[in-house]
Motif scaffolding. Structure first.
Motif, PDB file in Angstrom:
ATOM      1  N   ASN A 180       0.827  -1.196   0.000  1.00 51.48           N
ATOM      2  CA  ASN A 180       0.000   0.000   0.000  1.00 51.48           C
ATOM      3  C   ASN A 180       0.865   1.251   0.000  1.00 51.48           C
ATOM      4  OD1 ASN A 180      -2.289   1.669   0.209  1.00 51.48           O
ATOM      5  ND2 ASN A 180      -2.025   1.813   2.427  1.00 51.48           N
TER       6      ASN A 180
ATOM      7  N   ARG B  82      -4.090   3.015  -8.597  1.00 49.13           N
ATOM      8  CA  ARG B  82      -3.652   3.621  -7.328  1.00 49.13           C
ATOM      9  C   ARG B  82      -4.362   4.954  -7.078  1.00 49.13           C
ATOM     10  NH1 ARG B  82      -0.135   7.407  -6.766  1.00 49.13           N
ATOM     11  NH2 ARG B  82       0.753   7.035  -8.839  1.00 49.13           N
TER      12      ARG B  82
ATOM     13  N   GLU C 117      -6.732   5.887  -3.924  1.00 53.48           N
ATOM     14  CA  GLU C 117      -6.507   7.048  -3.063  1.00 53.48           C
ATOM     15  C   GLU C 117      -7.773   7.886  -2.919  1.00 53.48           C
ATOM     16  OE1 GLU C 117      -3.340   9.027  -5.024  1.00 53.48           O
ATOM     17  OE2 GLU C 117      -1.750   7.822  -4.084  1.00 53.48           O
TER      18      GLU C 117
ATOM     19  N   CYS D 142      -0.668   4.279  -0.530  1.00 52.42           N
ATOM     20  CA  CYS D 142      -1.614   5.371  -0.294  1.00 52.42           C
ATOM     21  C   CYS D 142      -1.611   5.768   1.186  1.00 52.42           C
ATOM     22  CB  CYS D 142      -3.023   4.955  -0.705  1.00 52.42           C
ATOM     23  SG  CYS D 142      -3.167   4.351  -2.401  1.00 52.42           S
TER      24      CYS D 142
END
Length: 427
Positions: free
Chosen positions: A72, A135, A139, A74
């Motif tokens: 991850n 991604r 987000e 984010c």
């Protein structure tokens, strides 16, 4: 009237970034609540390092120790996470935002059909672009429901991405405009056009994948402990470790509950997979403890009972439950590489919840693995496939061959399967 929202979900951020964040949920119980909460934690890119869970059938108390997934990138929006968790709790039937649903919803958050939007994105192609788009959507708290990615001969890529909004605000012009502006600003000169609108009939047309050849379907969905996925040398050591996973049943310790003692190798989403199985089999967890990682292993103690409050004593029911739990621990994902005519196709499959929801962030992790390997994606699709006993979400990627990563090589294919599988498992 319920209890105040601030007392339903408490988030304790650590003073030291190396320590876990502690999330406490204290609310009336409902069937499948633990699974729903774990699914949301997974959706936000979080791993559960430890958990305590108890319920008396009316009230539920859960504590989660959380760290970001290794894949991850984010930043975690803790306030949004808290709001999402609160909205799932029966004590707060009216969520913090105004839900908008397709036909069948009642507007109070009790339905499971959020509006689906279509993002049309045309870009100049480059390596890793599909993951970068994924991604960005993650987000922004969007969930990808279906996707169709097509590469044109002139080096352009058309993305048809069907999404739902975790914040349920895409019905507002401001949210749609902000989404388009953010995508354009991040993708810069690679972005040619970007449109966002309410999905139409084309969404239904993408629900079903083109039929899988019978031999491919058998290889993908047949459960075998030492199956095709373990054929490469890179995977053999992992599979030997996975074979040590055990599920022990004890019906003598407690007069009112069946005790399940589970030990298996640690992997991303493990607690979610177990609670999803409990939800699918319609049994209640009266008390559960998900212990910390010890030498890459997890131990779980679950005191369970049937929905009617009785212990589980039927041997056939117990065997089916234990078999399914072992399957979820040993092969939560199916990953294979096959020939599709002259091209190479990567297929990834995972079971769908009985509620119809697919597993979060699978598309994110697979596209990340392909980006790290430097493999370009010519075509990508997400759809559903039904077998005799369950439904699966299937991700299909038609891959471009290259001198750097020749997909005709058996070694390269084994490396691809290994990388995808490790990324999905969080290894």
């Amino acid at each position: 009237m319920g209890i105040p929202n601030d007392d339903v979900v408490l988030i304790q951020l650590p003073k030291d970034p190396s320590e876990p964040t502690i999330v406490t949920v204290n609310c009336p119980d409902k069937p499948g609540l633990g699974c729903d909460l774990c699914r949301t934690l997974l959706e936000f890119g979080l791993s559960i390092t430890r958990a305590d869970f108890s319920t008396d059938g009316r009230w539920c108390y859960m504590v989660f120790w959380l760290v970001p997934n290794v894949s991850n990138s984010c930043e975690i929006d803790w306030e949004s996470l808290k709001n999402r968790l609160v909205s799932m709790c029966p004590s707060c039937l009216v969520p913090f935002f105004s839900f908008n649903y397709q036909q069948g919803g009642d507007g109070n958050g009790s339905t499971t059909h959020p509006l689906i939007y279509l993002l049309k994105l045309c870009c100049l192609d480059r390596k890793g672009l599909l993951h970068d788009v994924t991604r960005i959507l993650s987000e922004l708290q969007f969930t990808i429901q279906r996707v169709k990615v097509m590469t044109t001969p002139d080096g352009r890529v058309m993305y048809l991405v069907f999404i739902t909004d975790g914040m349920e605000l895409l019905h507002t012009k401001e949210r749609r405009d902000d989404t388009r502006e953010h995508l354009i600003s991040v993708l810069k000169n690679y972005c040619i056009s970007c449109e966002l609108q309410l999905a139409g009939p084309e969404y239904e047309n993408l629900k079903a994948l083109p039929s899988l050849p019978p031999a491919v379907a058998e290889e993908l969905f047949t459960y075998e402990l030492a199956g095709k996925e373990a054929s490469s040398k890179e995977l053999k050591s992992d599979m030997m470790t996975l074979k040590k996973a055990t599920v022990t049943v004890d019906n003598l310790l407690s007069p009112a509950h069946t005790l399940l003692q589970i030990q298996c190798v640690d992997q991303k989403g493990l607690f979610y997979d177990i609670l999803r199985t409990s939800k699918d089999f319609d049994f209640q967890i009266a008390y559960g403890r998900f212990s910390s990682n010890v030498k890459s292993y997890r131990s779980l103690d679950l005191f369970i009972r049937q929905a009617n409050g009785n212990k589980i004593v039927d041997p056939k029911h117990l065997n089916a439950l234990c078999s399914r739990l072992q399957e979820e621990m040993l092969q939560p994902f199916r990953v294979i590489v096959v020939n599709r005519g002259p091209d190479t196709e990567l297929l990834v499959a995972n079971p769908v919840e009985s509620s119809g929801k697919g597993r979060p962030r699978v598309f994110y992790d697979v596209t990340l693995a392909l980006k790290m390997l430097g493999i370009c994606i010519f075509l990508a699709e997400i759809g559903r496939h039904s077998t005799c006993d369950r439904q699966w979400e299937v991700y299909r990627f038609l891959l471009d061959d290259s001198h750097e990563f020749p997909l005709t090589s058996c070694r390269a294919r084994n490396q691809l399967v290994d990388k995808v599988r490790r990324t999905l498992m969080g290894w």
